[in-house]
Design a protein around this motif. Structure first.
Motif, PDB file in Angstrom:
ATOM      1  N   TYR B  56       0.874  -1.176   0.000  1.00  0.00           N
ATOM      2  CA  TYR B  56       0.000   0.000   0.000  1.00  0.00           C
ATOM      3  C   TYR B  56       0.913   1.227   0.000  1.00  0.00           C
ATOM      4  O   TYR B  56       1.726   1.391   0.909  1.00  0.00           O
ATOM      5  CB  TYR B  56      -0.876  -0.070   1.253  1.00  0.00           C
ATOM      6  N   THR B  57       0.795   2.071  -1.015  1.00  0.00           N
ATOM      7  CA  THR B  57       1.854   3.076  -1.241  1.00  0.00           C
ATOM      8  C   THR B  57       1.853   4.250  -0.260  1.00  0.00           C
ATOM      9  O   THR B  57       2.765   5.066  -0.298  1.00  0.00           O
ATOM     10  CB  THR B  57       1.777   3.646  -2.680  1.00  0.00           C
ATOM     11  N   PHE B  58       0.850   4.331   0.604  1.00  0.00           N
ATOM     12  CA  PHE B  58       0.856   5.410   1.603  1.00  0.00           C
ATOM     13  C   PHE B  58       1.521   4.903   2.893  1.00  0.00           C
ATOM     14  O   PHE B  58       1.502   3.712   3.166  1.00  0.00           O
ATOM     15  CB  PHE B  58      -0.577   5.850   1.931  1.00  0.00           C
ATOM     16  N   PRO B  59       2.044   5.829   3.700  1.00  0.00           N
ATOM     17  CA  PRO B  59       2.628   5.394   4.982  1.00  0.00           C
ATOM     18  C   PRO B  59       1.554   5.031   6.004  1.00  0.00           C
ATOM     19  O   PRO B  59       0.376   5.324   5.800  1.00  0.00           O
ATOM     20  CB  PRO B  59       3.426   6.614   5.429  1.00  0.00           C
ATOM     21  N   ALA B  89       7.080   3.806   2.769  1.00  0.00           N
ATOM     22  CA  ALA B  89       7.968   4.419   3.765  1.00  0.00           C
ATOM     23  C   ALA B  89       7.647   5.895   3.957  1.00  0.00           C
ATOM     24  O   ALA B  89       7.812   6.434   5.033  1.00  0.00           O
ATOM     25  CB  ALA B  89       9.417   4.242   3.344  1.00  0.00           C
ATOM     26  N   SER B  90       7.197   6.568   2.905  1.00  0.00           N
ATOM     27  CA  SER B  90       6.843   7.980   3.038  1.00  0.00           C
ATOM     28  C   SER B  90       5.820   8.321   1.970  1.00  0.00           C
ATOM     29  O   SER B  90       5.674   7.595   0.990  1.00  0.00           O
ATOM     30  CB  SER B  90       8.072   8.876   2.861  1.00  0.00           C
ATOM     31  N   GLN B  91       5.127   9.428   2.193  1.00  0.00           N
ATOM     32  CA  GLN B  91       4.132   9.833   1.201  1.00  0.00           C
ATOM     33  C   GLN B  91       4.797  10.752   0.181  1.00  0.00           C
ATOM     34  O   GLN B  91       4.660  11.962   0.220  1.00  0.00           O
ATOM     35  CB  GLN B  91       2.957  10.541   1.871  1.00  0.00           C
ATOM     36  N   ASP B  92       5.539  10.128  -0.717  1.00  0.00           N
ATOM     37  CA  ASP B  92       6.241  10.871  -1.760  1.00  0.00           C
ATOM     38  C   ASP B  92       5.262  11.106  -2.907  1.00  0.00           C
ATOM     39  O   ASP B  92       4.746  10.162  -3.497  1.00  0.00           O
ATOM     40  CB  ASP B  92       7.451  10.050  -2.217  1.00  0.00           C
ATOM     41  N   LEU B  93       5.005  12.370  -3.215  1.00  0.00           N
ATOM     42  CA  LEU B  93       3.992  12.682  -4.224  1.00  0.00           C
ATOM     43  C   LEU B  93       4.536  12.614  -5.644  1.00  0.00           C
ATOM     44  O   LEU B  93       3.782  12.745  -6.596  1.00  0.00           O
ATOM     45  CB  LEU B  93       3.421  14.086  -3.982  1.00  0.00           C
ATOM     46  N   SER B  94       5.830  12.395  -5.785  1.00  0.00           N
ATOM     47  CA  SER B  94       6.397  12.401  -7.134  1.00  0.00           C
ATOM     48  C   SER B  94       6.165  11.066  -7.833  1.00  0.00           C
ATOM     49  O   SER B  94       5.954  10.031  -7.186  1.00  0.00           O
ATOM     50  CB  SER B  94       7.901  12.671  -7.062  1.00  0.00           C
ATOM     51  N   ALA B  95       6.233  11.095  -9.177  1.00  0.00           N
ATOM     52  CA  ALA B  95       6.089   9.868  -9.957  1.00  0.00           C
ATOM     53  C   ALA B  95       7.194   8.877  -9.588  1.00  0.00           C
ATOM     54  O   ALA B  95       6.945   7.682  -9.395  1.00  0.00           O
ATOM     55  CB  ALA B  95       6.154  10.208 -11.445  1.00  0.00           C
ATOM     56  N   GLU B  96       8.412   9.399  -9.444  1.00  0.00           N
ATOM     57  CA  GLU B  96       9.559   8.529  -9.127  1.00  0.00           C
ATOM     58  C   GLU B  96       9.359   7.875  -7.763  1.00  0.00           C
ATOM     59  O   GLU B  96       9.677   6.702  -7.571  1.00  0.00           O
ATOM     60  CB  GLU B  96      10.875   9.330  -9.104  1.00  0.00           C
ATOM     61  N   THR B  98       6.539   7.147  -6.192  1.00  0.00           N
ATOM     62  CA  THR B  98       5.535   6.082  -6.229  1.00  0.00           C
ATOM     63  C   THR B  98       6.112   4.838  -6.897  1.00  0.00           C
ATOM     64  O   THR B  98       5.902   3.704  -6.432  1.00  0.00           O
ATOM     65  CB  THR B  98       4.275   6.560  -6.997  1.00  0.00           C
ATOM     66  N   ILE B  99       6.838   5.039  -7.990  1.00  0.00           N
ATOM     67  CA  ILE B  99       7.427   3.898  -8.713  1.00  0.00           C
ATOM     68  C   ILE B  99       8.428   3.168  -7.809  1.00  0.00           C
ATOM     69  O   ILE B  99       8.427   1.934  -7.727  1.00  0.00           O
ATOM     70  CB  ILE B  99       8.099   4.383 -10.023  1.00  0.00           C
ATOM     71  N   THR B 100       9.262   3.934  -7.112  1.00  0.00           N
ATOM     72  CA  THR B 100      10.253   3.315  -6.213  1.00  0.00           C
ATOM     73  C   THR B 100       9.556   2.490  -5.134  1.00  0.00           C
ATOM     74  O   THR B 100       9.995   1.376  -4.799  1.00  0.00           O
ATOM     75  CB  THR B 100      11.127   4.413  -5.557  1.00  0.00           C
ATOM     76  N   THR B 101       8.484   3.035  -4.596  1.00  0.00           N
ATOM     77  CA  THR B 101       7.749   2.309  -3.553  1.00  0.00           C
ATOM     78  C   THR B 101       7.214   0.980  -4.103  1.00  0.00           C
ATOM     79  O   THR B 101       7.329  -0.063  -3.448  1.00  0.00           O
ATOM     80  CB  THR B 101       6.589   3.171  -3.017  1.00  0.00           C
ATOM     81  N   CYS B 116      -1.654   4.871  -5.038  1.00  0.00           N
ATOM     82  CA  CYS B 116      -2.218   6.174  -5.369  1.00  0.00           C
ATOM     83  C   CYS B 116      -1.159   6.901  -6.182  1.00  0.00           C
ATOM     84  O   CYS B 116      -0.084   7.211  -5.661  1.00  0.00           O
ATOM     85  CB  CYS B 116      -2.550   6.962  -4.105  1.00  0.00           C
ATOM     86  N   ASN B 117      -1.454   7.142  -7.438  1.00  0.00           N
ATOM     87  CA  ASN B 117      -0.478   7.781  -8.322  1.00  0.00           C
ATOM     88  C   ASN B 117      -0.817   9.252  -8.485  1.00  0.00           C
ATOM     89  O   ASN B 117      -1.796   9.601  -9.135  1.00  0.00           O
ATOM     90  CB  ASN B 117      -0.474   7.090  -9.690  1.00  0.00           C
ATOM     91  N   PHE B 118      -0.020  10.116  -7.872  1.00  0.00           N
ATOM     92  CA  PHE B 118      -0.270  11.557  -8.010  1.00  0.00           C
ATOM     93  C   PHE B 118       0.070  12.028  -9.413  1.00  0.00           C
ATOM     94  O   PHE B 118      -0.414  13.048  -9.865  1.00  0.00           O
ATOM     95  CB  PHE B 118       0.521  12.334  -6.959  1.00  0.00           C
ATOM     96  N   SER B 119       0.919  11.271 -10.092  1.00  0.00           N
ATOM     97  CA  SER B 119       1.211  11.586 -11.488  1.00  0.00           C
ATOM     98  C   SER B 119       0.736  10.410 -12.338  1.00  0.00           C
ATOM     99  O   SER B 119       1.095   9.260 -12.081  1.00  0.00           O
ATOM    100  CB  SER B 119       2.718  11.789 -11.662  1.00  0.00           C
ATOM    101  N   GLU B 120      -0.081  10.711 -13.342  1.00  0.00           N
ATOM    102  CA  GLU B 120      -0.673   9.628 -14.134  1.00  0.00           C
ATOM    103  C   GLU B 120       0.383   8.859 -14.919  1.00  0.00           C
ATOM    104  O   GLU B 120       0.267   7.648 -15.135  1.00  0.00           O
ATOM    105  CB  GLU B 120      -1.716  10.220 -15.079  1.00  0.00           C
ATOM    106  N   SER B 121       1.431   9.587 -15.334  1.00  0.00           N
ATOM    107  CA  SER B 121       2.451   8.940 -16.156  1.00  0.00           C
ATOM    108  C   SER B 121       3.134   7.786 -15.424  1.00  0.00           C
ATOM    109  O   SER B 121       3.608   6.835 -16.048  1.00  0.00           O
ATOM    110  CB  SER B 121       3.509   9.973 -16.567  1.00  0.00           C
ATOM    111  N   SER B 122       3.165   7.855 -14.087  1.00  0.00           N
ATOM    112  CA  SER B 122       3.840   6.790 -13.329  1.00  0.00           C
ATOM    113  C   SER B 122       3.142   5.446 -13.500  1.00  0.00           C
ATOM    114  O   SER B 122       3.758   4.391 -13.307  1.00  0.00           O
ATOM    115  CB  SER B 122       3.908   7.151 -11.842  1.00  0.00           C
ATOM    116  N   MET B 123       1.858   5.459 -13.879  1.00  0.00           N
ATOM    117  CA  MET B 123       1.108   4.196 -14.005  1.00  0.00           C
ATOM    118  C   MET B 123       1.650   3.321 -15.131  1.00  0.00           C
ATOM    119  O   MET B 123       1.517   2.093 -15.087  1.00  0.00           O
ATOM    120  CB  MET B 123      -0.389   4.479 -14.225  1.00  0.00           C
ATOM    121  N   VAL B 124       2.278   3.934 -16.131  1.00  0.00           N
ATOM    122  CA  VAL B 124       2.834   3.147 -17.238  1.00  0.00           C
ATOM    123  C   VAL B 124       3.968   2.259 -16.717  1.00  0.00           C
ATOM    124  O   VAL B 124       4.008   1.051 -16.963  1.00  0.00           O
ATOM    125  CB  VAL B 124       3.340   4.070 -18.372  1.00  0.00           C
ATOM    126  N   GLN B 125       4.864   2.866 -15.953  1.00  0.00           N
ATOM    127  CA  GLN B 125       5.993   2.120 -15.404  1.00  0.00           C
ATOM    128  C   GLN B 125       5.524   1.116 -14.345  1.00  0.00           C
ATOM    129  O   GLN B 125       6.017  -0.017 -14.287  1.00  0.00           O
ATOM    130  CB  GLN B 125       7.015   3.108 -14.813  1.00  0.00           C
TER     131      GLN B 125
END
Lengths: 311, 395
Positions: B56-59, B89-96, B98-101, B116-125
């Motif tokens: 779950y990508t949120f802390p 580990a943290s609520q990082d709002l960047s695409a990177e 979310t992907i790292t998490t 939860c993807n704050f940037s839609e482009s991250s969903m591709v990766q």
């Protein structure tokens, strides 16, 4: 340099302000620059100057300390908790003691560890922000009791700024402390060789900056009615405008007391942002203009320092 | 001097460790996991190995309100379904970020991921990562709008679906409430551009205003709690015709109100997402209209991937689009009911949330052979304070 040239240089910060005002007034005569609007900008500038005054001492020593925003935030959080519990008598001492303790930690780590202060400050910001998240856990922000809001409203919001600017003016230009800080900033090794206790004065500069951060934290919380936690280096962004004002002050420090320039710099940045807002520009585009202004200021600052002589 | 330096180095290391520990949520049950994430190993006394590990990508409740309530719901679900939740580990709002998490979750052996993807482009990766690892994934609080992203993500065999709100309709209704209150010249304040949810809410506000002949005088984006008070102050000074504020995110409300109080101009405002000062805002009537309380999105997303792992769905049903109901609160009484029965999971996990253990179990094929995806769709679309009270108040 002739006297008339020196006077002209000393007037340049004011002229920059007038020029910005005139440009925006011509573009947006109806919306921009009303007396009440300018007074609001002055209040905002005065609050930012609280942080900028302290930051100036650190920047003069050639250190980019990003923790100052986090120190202000944590001290404001603990001060608000104490204030809401027992009133002003809790808020002010708790804020100041917290900020001084944190500044002491920051200073000793940055002075004594042989690592770039910027890297240490990034590490400390992450730690402090994690602490802020923990302190406010369960809420988005911590509201302050209504009784404290008076300090965030005119005319009271101006008082701490005026007092701190006057104190800082004396410290930076009329005291041994200010002289030594400039000497340390010019060349630490030479300052050490001339007998200056560099560590002592660096620590004092950080503590003064901590005091300024505490006062900024209190006034800003009273102004915004709440204090929020920060994550992902967000607290560092609150330092940017005061930092730009400090660079503005550095550019003109030979001709004008830097603390006056700090206030003018903060006012100038708010004036430009406000002018752009009156033109309907979004914040992101406003940042482009403010960023360009910063580059120009830094360029001017370098040009000015080329002719500086440390005595 | 050397000793002092060593001492400082140890002190710094200790501070970093303590701060990380402090942010882990502090539950005794939590243990470290590979990939830098935190785990919730509560199984309600069930000593058997957790059936699945779900990321779950949120802390874990390190942030307030929505995230804290959502974490409480997931912990209850973990107990009910005997699964293990790995928190970000943290609520990082960047695409990177979310992907790292998600990468960390996969490295830690997760069977499924909800993000939860704050940037839609991250969903591709993220889609590619989950495809390669054979890990089911679902979105919460977000949907997809970009056609290229939709084409890529929905082509994945592991994309189970998404849980989101009618952001457009909600914002539209809030703007209408402002218009009903007499507003004709509005200012809109938002955080970052590019977030699908915020952009959709903005569209709802704009369309409602356009269709009712009301002006949005100025839009200011990229605001933070640090900047929004000054921005509001400047708007009030430069645009005296502004007679109300549309907030994309209601966490700005206390700061906007402070600016109004400082300038002596109290105007109506509305917004989405419940702030933790909601009660004060309702008591003082400083908010004209507000919607939020959609913290069960992660729970529904969890149920989607859990049921997918249990083989409940035919993959032709993917993506499953779950529309969660926004909650509206307009009185102190409604707030008290909300705080007691709906968002009280941190104090009363079993009875203080929208769903108790048994109800969660009934939304899975494991415990309810008659379960269909329609059960989740119905639950999400009908959720309300009254609905929860009807189910739990008598207990």
């Amino acid at each position: 340099m002739s006297k008339s040239k020196r006077v002209l240089h000393a007037l340049m910060p004011f002229l920059a302000l007038v020029l910005a005002y005139v440009i925006f007034k011509i573009i947006e005569p109806a919306r921009f620059g009303s007396p009440s609007g300018l007074f609001l900008l002055l209040q905002q500038a005065m609050i930012q100057s609280l942080l900028a005054c302290g930051l100036y001492f650190i920047l003069t020593m050639g250190v980019f300390d990003l923790t100052v925003g986090a120190v202000a935030m944590i001290s404001a959080i603990l001060g608000t908790m104490a204030g809401n519990a027992i009133g002003w008598a809790g808020m002010i001492p708790v804020s100041i003691v917290t900020a001084l303790a944190m500044s002491m930690i920051s200073s000793q780590l940055m002075i004594r560890l042989k690592a770039p202060p910027m890297i240490i400050s990034v590490g400390l910001v992450l730690i402090y922000e994690a602490l802020s998240t923990k302190l406010i856990q369960g809420k988005y922000s911590l509201p302050i009791d209504d009784e404290f809001r008076i300090l965030g409203q005119a005319p009271w919001v101006l008082i701490p700024g005026i007092v701190l600017i006057l104190v800082s003016m004396v410290l930076i230009s009329r005291s041994k402390f200010g002289l030594y800080i400039h000497a340390i900033g010019s060349n630490t090794e030479i300052a050490k060789n001339t007998g200056i206790n560099v560590t002592k004065y660096q620590t004092l500069a950080w503590l003064f900056c901590g005091l300024c951060a505490a006062i900024y934290g209190i006034v800003n919380t009273c102004y915004t009615s709440s204090v929020a936690y920060a994550q992902n280096m967000a607290s560092a962004t609150s330092v940017f405008k005061p930092m730009m004002a400090c660079m503005f002050a550095t550019a003109f420090r030979k001709y004008l007391n830097p603390m006056i320039s700090v206030l003018i710099g903060c006012f100038f940045l708010n004036l430009v942002s406000n002018g752009l807002l009156c033109m309907g520009l979004e914040s992101s585009l406003q940042n482009v203009v403010v960023g360009l202004a910063m580059i120009v200021i830094v360029r001017f600052s370098n040009k000015s320092r080329k002719y500086d002589v440390s005595k | 001097m050397k000793k002092f330096k060593k001492l400082l180095a140890i002190l710094l290391a200790l501070l970093m460790v303590l701060s990380l520990a402090a942010c882990s949520g502090g539950d005794d049950e939590q243990t470290d996991e590979p990939g830098g994430e935190q785990t919730d190993d509560e199984n309600g006394g069930d000593t058997s190995e957790p059936k699945y590990k779900i990321g779950y990508t949120f802390p874990d409740g390190a942030t307030a309100g929505l995230a804290g309530d959502a974490a409480a719901a997931l912990k209850l679900a973990a107990e009910a379904l005997n699964i293990e939740i790995l928190f970000g580990a943290s609520q990082d709002l960047s695409a990177e970020g979310t992907i790292t998490t998600v990468e960390n979750f996969i490295a830690a052996g997760c069977d499924a991921v909800i993000c939860c993807n704050f940037s839609e482009s991250s969903m591709v990766q993220i889609s590619k990562l989950c495809d390669d690892a054979g890990v089911y994934f679902a979105q919460f609080y977000r949907t997809l709008s970009d056609e290229d992203v939709i084409a890529t993500v929905e082509a994945s065999d592991y994309y189970v679906g998404r849980v989101h709100e009618d952001e457009y309709g909600t914002a539209y209704a809030l703007a209408e409430a402002m218009i009903d209150a007499g507003c004709q010249n509005l200012a809109m304040l938002s955080s970052v551009h590019g977030d699908n949810t915020y952009e959709t809410r903005a569209s709802g506000y704009r369309d409602a205003c356009a269709e009712h002949g009301v002006n949005i005088i100025i839009e200011e984006w990229d605001q933070t709690t640090d900047t929004v008070t000054n921005t509001t102050t400047n708007i009030l000074a430069a645009y005296p015709e502004v007679d109300g504020f549309l907030l994309i995110n209601c966490s700005f409300a206390p700061y906007v109100l402070a600016a109004m109080e400082n300038t002596g101009t109290i105007l109506p405002m509305c917004g989405v997402d419940f702030d933790t000062t909601l009660l004060e805002m309702i008591e003082n009537e400083t908010i004209t209209a507000i919607a939020g309380g959609h913290h069960n999105d992660p729970l529904f997303a969890l149920l989607l991937v859990y049921n997918a792992l249990e083989g409940a769905f035919d993959s032709s049903e993917y993506p499953i689009d779950v529309l969660n109901n926004m909650i509206t609160i307009s009185s102190v009484e409604e707030y008290e009911d909300y705080a007691t029965y709906f968002a009280n999971g941190l104090n009363d996990p079993e009875n203080g949330q929208a769903y108790n253990k048994e109800e969660i179990q009934q939304m899975t094929i494991t415990y309810n052979p008659d379960f269909t995806v329609q059960d989740i769709l119905d639950a999400a679309s009908s959720i309300s304070i009254a609905d929860v009270m009807e189910r739990h108040a008598a207990e």
